[in-house]
Design a protein around this motif. Structure first.
Motif, PDB file in Angstrom:
ATOM      1  N   ALA A  14       0.841  -1.205   0.000  1.00  0.00           N
ATOM      2  CA  ALA A  14       0.000   0.000   0.000  1.00  0.00           C
ATOM      3  C   ALA A  14       0.878   1.257   0.000  1.00  0.00           C
ATOM      4  O   ALA A  14       0.556   2.254  -0.656  1.00  0.00           O
ATOM      5  CB  ALA A  14      -0.952  -0.011   1.188  1.00  0.00           C
ATOM      6  N   CYS A  15       1.990   1.213   0.743  1.00  0.00           N
ATOM      7  CA  CYS A  15       2.924   2.353   0.764  1.00  0.00           C
ATOM      8  C   CYS A  15       3.518   2.596  -0.617  1.00  0.00           C
ATOM      9  O   CYS A  15       3.755   3.749  -1.000  1.00  0.00           O
ATOM     10  CB  CYS A  15       4.045   2.113   1.776  1.00  0.00           C
ATOM     11  N   LYS A  16       3.755   1.522  -1.359  1.00  0.00           N
ATOM     12  CA  LYS A  16       4.291   1.664  -2.714  1.00  0.00           C
ATOM     13  C   LYS A  16       3.311   2.398  -3.620  1.00  0.00           C
ATOM     14  O   LYS A  16       3.700   2.974  -4.628  1.00  0.00           O
ATOM     15  CB  LYS A  16       4.645   0.292  -3.294  1.00  0.00           C
ATOM     16  N   ASN A  17       2.026   2.390  -3.225  1.00  0.00           N
ATOM     17  CA  ASN A  17       0.989   3.117  -3.975  1.00  0.00           C
ATOM     18  C   ASN A  17       0.686   4.471  -3.337  1.00  0.00           C
ATOM     19  O   ASN A  17      -0.388   5.038  -3.560  1.00  0.00           O
ATOM     20  CB  ASN A  17      -0.289   2.274  -4.066  1.00  0.00           C
ATOM     21  N   ASN A  18       1.614   4.965  -2.510  1.00  0.00           N
ATOM     22  CA  ASN A  18       1.485   6.262  -1.830  1.00  0.00           C
ATOM     23  C   ASN A  18       0.258   6.370  -0.933  1.00  0.00           C
ATOM     24  O   ASN A  18      -0.316   7.447  -0.795  1.00  0.00           O
ATOM     25  CB  ASN A  18       1.496   7.419  -2.840  1.00  0.00           C
ATOM     26  N   ASP A  19      -0.126   5.284  -0.303  1.00  0.00           N
ATOM     27  CA  ASP A  19      -1.252   5.283   0.622  1.00  0.00           C
ATOM     28  C   ASP A  19      -0.790   5.893   1.952  1.00  0.00           C
ATOM     29  O   ASP A  19      -0.003   5.294   2.685  1.00  0.00           O
ATOM     30  CB  ASP A  19      -1.735   3.838   0.823  1.00  0.00           C
ATOM     31  N   ALA A  20      -1.281   7.101   2.256  1.00  0.00           N
ATOM     32  CA  ALA A  20      -0.845   7.837   3.452  1.00  0.00           C
ATOM     33  C   ALA A  20      -1.184   7.081   4.734  1.00  0.00           C
ATOM     34  O   ALA A  20      -0.404   7.093   5.698  1.00  0.00           O
ATOM     35  CB  ALA A  20      -1.467   9.224   3.482  1.00  0.00           C
ATOM     36  N   LYS A  21      -2.319   6.429   4.757  1.00  0.00           N
ATOM     37  CA  LYS A  21      -2.720   5.670   5.950  1.00  0.00           C
ATOM     38  C   LYS A  21      -1.750   4.510   6.186  1.00  0.00           C
ATOM     39  O   LYS A  21      -1.343   4.239   7.318  1.00  0.00           O
ATOM     40  CB  LYS A  21      -4.149   5.146   5.773  1.00  0.00           C
ATOM     41  N   ALA A  22      -1.360   3.833   5.124  1.00  0.00           N
ATOM     42  CA  ALA A  22      -0.406   2.727   5.233  1.00  0.00           C
ATOM     43  C   ALA A  22       0.969   3.252   5.663  1.00  0.00           C
ATOM     44  O   ALA A  22       1.650   2.613   6.466  1.00  0.00           O
ATOM     45  CB  ALA A  22      -0.296   1.987   3.898  1.00  0.00           C
ATOM     46  N   GLN A  23       1.363   4.406   5.144  1.00  0.00           N
ATOM     47  CA  GLN A  23       2.634   5.000   5.545  1.00  0.00           C
ATOM     48  C   GLN A  23       2.637   5.298   7.045  1.00  0.00           C
ATOM     49  O   GLN A  23       3.624   5.047   7.738  1.00  0.00           O
ATOM     50  CB  GLN A  23       2.917   6.272   4.743  1.00  0.00           C
ATOM     51  N   MET A  24       1.522   5.801   7.546  1.00  0.00           N
ATOM     52  CA  MET A  24       1.415   6.085   8.976  1.00  0.00           C
ATOM     53  C   MET A  24       1.478   4.790   9.783  1.00  0.00           C
ATOM     54  O   MET A  24       2.106   4.751  10.846  1.00  0.00           O
ATOM     55  CB  MET A  24       0.103   6.838   9.256  1.00  0.00           C
ATOM     56  N   GLN A  25       0.836   3.747   9.270  1.00  0.00           N
ATOM     57  CA  GLN A  25       0.875   2.444   9.940  1.00  0.00           C
ATOM     58  C   GLN A  25       2.310   1.931  10.031  1.00  0.00           C
ATOM     59  O   GLN A  25       2.740   1.467  11.079  1.00  0.00           O
ATOM     60  CB  GLN A  25       0.050   1.431   9.134  1.00  0.00           C
ATOM     61  N   TYR A  27       5.045   3.688   9.792  1.00  0.00           N
ATOM     62  CA  TYR A  27       5.774   4.587  10.682  1.00  0.00           C
ATOM     63  C   TYR A  27       5.538   4.190  12.143  1.00  0.00           C
ATOM     64  O   TYR A  27       6.484   4.071  12.921  1.00  0.00           O
ATOM     65  CB  TYR A  27       5.337   6.037  10.443  1.00  0.00           C
ATOM     66  N   ASP A  28       4.293   3.975  12.511  1.00  0.00           N
ATOM     67  CA  ASP A  28       3.961   3.598  13.894  1.00  0.00           C
ATOM     68  C   ASP A  28       4.616   2.279  14.302  1.00  0.00           C
ATOM     69  O   ASP A  28       5.029   2.112  15.443  1.00  0.00           O
ATOM     70  CB  ASP A  28       2.443   3.498  14.085  1.00  0.00           C
ATOM     71  N   LEU A  29       4.726   1.357  13.355  1.00  0.00           N
ATOM     72  CA  LEU A  29       5.338   0.063  13.653  1.00  0.00           C
ATOM     73  C   LEU A  29       6.830   0.179  13.958  1.00  0.00           C
ATOM     74  O   LEU A  29       7.356  -0.542  14.800  1.00  0.00           O
ATOM     75  CB  LEU A  29       5.177  -0.891  12.458  1.00  0.00           C
TER      76      LEU A  29
END
Length: 182
Positions: A14-25, A27-29
């Motif tokens: 999802a991050c590879k598709n620039n999904d901001a929510k996934a990036q935050m997930q 990051y939190d991990l």
């Protein structure tokens, strides 16, 4: 039910598709662990936070280059380490050895310490060292890099890496003796 690895992979995809929510997930991990890695190098909490943030930005920009050959955490950790060292280099700290001092270096592979000395005691002593010794000891002992890798990362010779390691180790031993009366 998805395994942890599958879950991480779906977040990475999802991050590879620039999904901001996934990036935050993602990051939190990883933010706490990556902050700790950065802090080992830069020694200042605010700077470590900045270095970690920059590393995450770089990771998200280059996430397409991540292949599942290594764990994502290991890939990200390498970015944080490189970002930390880049920060140190920008500060123009003396990471290059004084070559006149180097003649030969005897390898000292004895890393034994008294059982009463904790891992945290050793890390605390390493944090007190001069920058050039602290960075080499951290890369060698805590991150597991060899002298060839350290010399490439820091732009110093392998002999300088070994020398910094040996001198840093001696200083740590002296600090531990003073604290623990070993």
């Amino acid at each position: 039910m998805k395994s942890t690895k599958q879950l991480h992979q779906s977040v990475i995809d999802a991050c590879k598709n620039n999904d901001a929510k996934a990036q935050m997930q993602l990051y939190d991990l990883y933010c706490d662990a990556m902050y700790t890695v950065a802090l080992r190098y830069v020694k200042d909490s605010f700077t470590a936070e900045d270095v970690m943030q920059e590393a995450f930005i770089k990771a998200f920009k280059n996430i397409d280059s991540y292949k599942d050959e290594v764990a994502f955490g290991a890939w990200l950790k390498r970015i944080v380490i490189n970002q930390s060292i880049d920060y140190l280099k920008k500060r123009k700290l003396e990471l290059v050895s004084i070559n006149e001092e180097i003649t030969t270096v005897a390898d000292d592979d004895n890393w034994n310490v008294a059982a009463t000395i904790s891992y945290q005691d050793i890390v605390n002593c390493i944090q007190q060292l001069k920058e050039k010794y602290r960075v080499v000891l951290t890369l060698f002992l805590l991150e597991g890099y060899d002298h060839g890798e350290i010399s490439q990362i820091l732009g110093i010779s392998e002999v300088s890496s070994r020398t910094h390691l040996l001198r840093g180790k001696r200083q740590v031993q002296e600090q531990l003796k003073a604290v623990h009366h070993v």
